[in-house]
Design a protein around this motif. Sequence first.
Motif, PDB file in Angstrom:
ATOM      1  N   GLU A 193     -45.906 -34.865 -17.128  1.00 23.88           N
ATOM      2  CA  GLU A 193     -47.021 -33.664 -17.118  1.00 23.88           C
ATOM      3  C   GLU A 193     -47.324 -33.229 -15.851  1.00 23.88           C
ATOM      4  N   ALA A 194     -47.348 -34.003 -14.708  1.00 22.42           N
ATOM      5  CA  ALA A 194     -47.512 -33.475 -13.408  1.00 22.42           C
ATOM      6  C   ALA A 194     -46.396 -32.861 -12.658  1.00 22.42           C
ATOM      7  N   SER A 212     -38.188 -32.790  -4.994  1.00 28.82           N
ATOM      8  CA  SER A 212     -39.414 -32.288  -5.843  1.00 28.82           C
ATOM      9  C   SER A 212     -40.517 -33.024  -5.509  1.00 28.82           C
ATOM     10  N   ARG A 213     -40.372 -34.295  -5.393  1.00 33.13           N
ATOM     11  CA  ARG A 213     -41.382 -34.985  -5.384  1.00 33.13           C
ATOM     12  C   ARG A 213     -42.097 -35.287  -4.015  1.00 33.13           C
ATOM     13  N   ASN A 214     -41.407 -34.956  -3.159  1.00 33.00           N
ATOM     14  CA  ASN A 214     -41.802 -34.891  -1.751  1.00 33.00           C
ATOM     15  C   ASN A 214     -43.164 -33.972  -1.632  1.00 33.00           C
ATOM     16  N   ALA A 215     -43.452 -32.943  -2.373  1.00 30.39           N
ATOM     17  CA  ALA A 215     -44.568 -32.073  -2.581  1.00 30.39           C
ATOM     18  C   ALA A 215     -46.012 -33.131  -2.810  1.00 30.39           C
ATOM     19  N   ILE A 218     -32.815 -24.863 -15.922  1.00 29.34           N
ATOM     20  CA  ILE A 218     -33.947 -25.483 -15.412  1.00 29.34           C
ATOM     21  C   ILE A 218     -34.707 -25.867 -16.614  1.00 29.34           C
ATOM     22  N   PHE A 219     -34.761 -27.098 -16.596  1.00 30.08           N
ATOM     23  CA  PHE A 219     -35.322 -27.791 -17.829  1.00 30.08           C
ATOM     24  C   PHE A 219     -35.848 -29.250 -17.447  1.00 30.08           C
ATOM     25  N   VAL A 220     -37.407 -29.245 -17.555  1.00 32.24           N
ATOM     26  CA  VAL A 220     -37.850 -30.659 -17.277  1.00 32.24           C
ATOM     27  C   VAL A 220     -37.806 -31.404 -18.462  1.00 32.24           C
ATOM     28  N   ASN A 221     -36.898 -32.446 -18.527  1.00 27.78           N
ATOM     29  CA  ASN A 221     -36.460 -33.204 -19.744  1.00 27.78           C
ATOM     30  C   ASN A 221     -37.584 -34.224 -20.041  1.00 27.78           C
ATOM     31  N   PRO A 222     -38.105 -34.098 -21.179  1.00 28.13           N
ATOM     32  CA  PRO A 222     -39.084 -35.193 -21.594  1.00 28.13           C
ATOM     33  C   PRO A 222     -38.478 -36.395 -21.680  1.00 28.13           C
ATOM     34  N   GLY A 251     -35.647 -27.801 -12.071  1.00 27.73           N
ATOM     35  CA  GLY A 251     -36.491 -26.717 -11.491  1.00 27.73           C
ATOM     36  C   GLY A 251     -37.409 -27.400 -10.235  1.00 27.73           C
ATOM     37  N   ALA A 252     -38.424 -26.713  -9.797  1.00 26.69           N
ATOM     38  CA  ALA A 252     -38.950 -27.101  -8.348  1.00 26.69           C
ATOM     39  C   ALA A 252     -37.930 -26.842  -7.345  1.00 26.69           C
ATOM     40  N   LEU A 253     -37.202 -25.769  -7.313  1.00 28.38           N
ATOM     41  CA  LEU A 253     -35.977 -25.715  -6.759  1.00 28.38           C
ATOM     42  C   LEU A 253     -36.169 -25.915  -4.957  1.00 28.38           C
TER      43      LEU A 253
END
Length: 259
Positions: A60-61, A180-183, A46-50, A22-24
Amino acid sequence: MRVIHEPSELPKEGCNFVPTMGALHEGHSALIQEANNSHLPVVVSIFVNPTQFAPNEDFEAYPRMLDQDIEIAKAAGAEVVFAPTAEVVYEKEMNDIPLPKVATEPKLEDASRPTHFHGVCNVVARLFDFANPVNAFFGEKDYQQLKVIEAMVRQESRWGDLEIVAVPTARGIDGIALSSRNAYLSSEERMQARAIVHALSIGCEHGMMALLVEAGLDVDYAVIRDADSLLAPIEGCPRRAIIAAKVGSTRLIDNGELP
Ligand code: AMP
């Protein structure tokens, strides 16, 4: 476009599959557009895989914005957005995927994030089991991940003729790879991050390191490797420059083909 949460709702006739967290952004759109090149329906997960985040990392963030993601996926031509919960993904027992060599030997992401590829392989295997794709699309941006997934699919037989399609890295006008981490970057840090783009074209490890340190980056690795095994380069074989570095507290990775 359908938004679904259960594997039983996935298309039965096979699909072109684009797994994401996600955070496409336009990098993901490039994958979806590339996947939209045949009669097969395009499924974006779309799945933030823990399990691919270490306890000290940003699980978390990590940015979550499903409504916006749905719009981006739709605009890029997806037919289905599959957004399962962790309970659904990890419901069934599954034997661990044995990690291919490229997930353990290069001492790149595997060294910096020792549990990462175990998490990646096992979630991607589960998603492949659900979606049963004909083609699956991965970005060159995460180059070691791409090589790990290619090797995993060669090694496991259960996905038949599944083809892994590599998609070139989408970049901003300043050359920085979309992520997505550039945010997380301030405008000053974004300027600093340009050093990564310059370093990728230098073609010599000493020079890469010097440029990154000079720009104030905290370098994890800046190396030139064989483009396939990610081990030491072999005379006459394709090479890849690969970098991981922190800008402030944000860890960025990037890579580029070398002539
Ligand atoms: P992620 O959501 O970060 O797990 O990424 C999902 C997929 O998008 C992976 O195959 C990534 O390699 C790919 N991807 C991420 N950023 C880019 C980019 N800038 N260009 C191309 N592909 C990308």
